[in-house]
Write an enzyme that holds these catalytic residues in place. Sequence first.
Site, PDB file in Angstrom:
ATOM      1  N   ARG A  52       0.795  -1.223   0.000  1.00 34.63           N
ATOM      2  CA  ARG A  52       0.000   0.000   0.000  1.00 34.63           C
ATOM      3  C   ARG A  52       0.834   1.282   0.000  1.00 34.63           C
ATOM      4  NH1 ARG A  52      -2.640  -4.079   1.608  1.00 34.63           N
ATOM      5  NH2 ARG A  52      -0.664  -4.596   2.544  1.00 34.63           N
ATOM      6  N   THR A  53       1.763   1.381   0.933  1.00 43.03           N
ATOM      7  CA  THR A  53       2.464   2.658   1.089  1.00 43.03           C
ATOM      8  C   THR A  53       3.274   2.976  -0.164  1.00 43.03           C
ATOM      9  OG1 THR A  53       2.647   2.081   3.417  1.00 43.03           O
ATOM     10  CG2 THR A  53       3.928   3.973   2.662  1.00 43.03           C
ATOM     11  N   LYS A  82      26.267  -4.154  -0.314  1.00 40.61           N
ATOM     12  CA  LYS A  82      27.748  -4.132  -0.352  1.00 40.61           C
ATOM     13  C   LYS A  82      28.316  -3.468   0.890  1.00 40.61           C
ATOM     14  CE  LYS A  82      27.354  -2.953  -5.189  1.00 40.61           C
ATOM     15  NZ  LYS A  82      27.643  -1.828  -6.086  1.00 40.61           N
ATOM     16  N   ARG A 103      11.188   3.751   3.586  1.00 41.29           N
ATOM     17  CA  ARG A 103      10.805   2.768   4.611  1.00 41.29           C
ATOM     18  C   ARG A 103      12.075   2.065   5.062  1.00 41.29           C
ATOM     19  NH1 ARG A 103       5.744  -1.232   4.500  1.00 41.29           N
ATOM     20  NH2 ARG A 103       4.808   0.757   5.097  1.00 41.29           N
ATOM     21  N   HIS A 131       4.683   5.620  11.577  1.00 41.40           N
ATOM     22  CA  HIS A 131       4.206   5.551  10.189  1.00 41.40           C
ATOM     23  C   HIS A 131       3.217   6.718  10.028  1.00 41.40           C
ATOM     24  CE1 HIS A 131       3.224   4.086   6.342  1.00 41.40           C
ATOM     25  NE2 HIS A 131       2.903   2.835   6.610  1.00 41.40           N
TER      26      HIS A 131
HETATM   27  N1   CP Z   1      -0.345  -0.177   5.857  1.00 38.01           N
HETATM   28  C1   CP Z   1       0.862  -0.382   5.300  1.00 38.01           C
HETATM   29  O1   CP Z   1       1.857   0.247   5.648  1.00 38.01           O
HETATM   30  O2   CP Z   1       0.871  -1.330   4.319  1.00 38.01           O
HETATM   31  P1   CP Z   1       2.142  -1.748   3.462  1.00 38.01           P
HETATM   32  O3   CP Z   1       3.103  -2.439   4.392  1.00 38.01           O
HETATM   33  O4   CP Z   1       1.596  -2.667   2.399  1.00 38.01           O
HETATM   34  O5   CP Z   1       2.755  -0.510   2.897  1.00 38.01           O
END
Ligand code: CP
Length: 310
Positions: A52-53, A82, A103, A131
């Site tokens: 999603r993100t 590396k 991320r 998040h």
């Molecule tokens: N909700 C969420 O962060 O989903 P993903 O891990 O798929 O990005």
Amino acid sequence: MPKLDSIIDAQQFDYETLACVFKIAREMEETKCGDLLRGKIMTSLFYEPSTRTRLSFEAAMKRLGGEVISTENAKEFSSKAKGESLEDSIRVISGYCDVIVLRYYKEGGAKRAQDYSDVPIINAGDGAGQHPTQALLDLYTIKKTFRDIQGLKIAMVGDLINGRTVRSLSYFLAKHFPDNEIFFISPGRVRMREDIKGYLDRYRLKWNEAENFNGVLSELDVIYQTRVQKERFEDDQAVYEEMMAESEKLIIDRQKLERMKSSAIIMHPLPRLSEIRYCVDKDPRARYFEQARNGLYIRMALLKMVLTGY
Ligand code: CP
């Protein structure tokens, strides 16, 4: 016109900026927004898996006319493999683009990146830390349903110690919407961390803690379900199995639906494992797929606010 800088955590937002995010997200949802970001480049740099993100950020950028560069699975296919440090990677990548959506697998990764970047960093999840863009889309979903985020009984359920979405959501609620009540419902071993409870106390947001839904299910307005995060139990498979077993009593199924308010909503940041039965999806109170779609509009709004101002 002000610009939003890096988005690292929930606490950095003031109420006015939050209101702008929701207003612009609504505009993105209701109108075609043209090529606002033509000529801009976003890097998506994901050291952990995402559906999603990552894809909603990439779709958001493209829908606004911008371009996306990325590396597949940065932990394996970037120069991290590396031995390159996050700091060096960020120094280099920030010379190629206008914004980095990151991320990272360790708490504090986004802040470390910000310190070495020439362009804004957007925290797309840092280990068990935060998040913030997920929490913004969560709030947007709650606001679309109830109009005002006040007077609600909100349960956060599941692996709360490792849940970065529930941490960011708690920070936002405490700072801007303290006139609500939170119920943390989880197995004892994965209960919400003390720093969040302290923050809620500071803002006088009432919270409760329990290991099951007994006595509260029929009062809840929002049930925010989460999964047990297998990737945070890599060194202790036995504890993971134990948490999965203990979480069975928290599964949302037909019987629980019958006890819930007709006006309640069920949310989940996804992905789900078994914590919401598939039969629940047809119930109008199930909002997790709509919630995921709202992520597109929130991320379009955030990219606009970061890259062109608001
Ligand atoms: N909700 C969420 O962060 O989903 P993903 O891990 O798929 O990005």
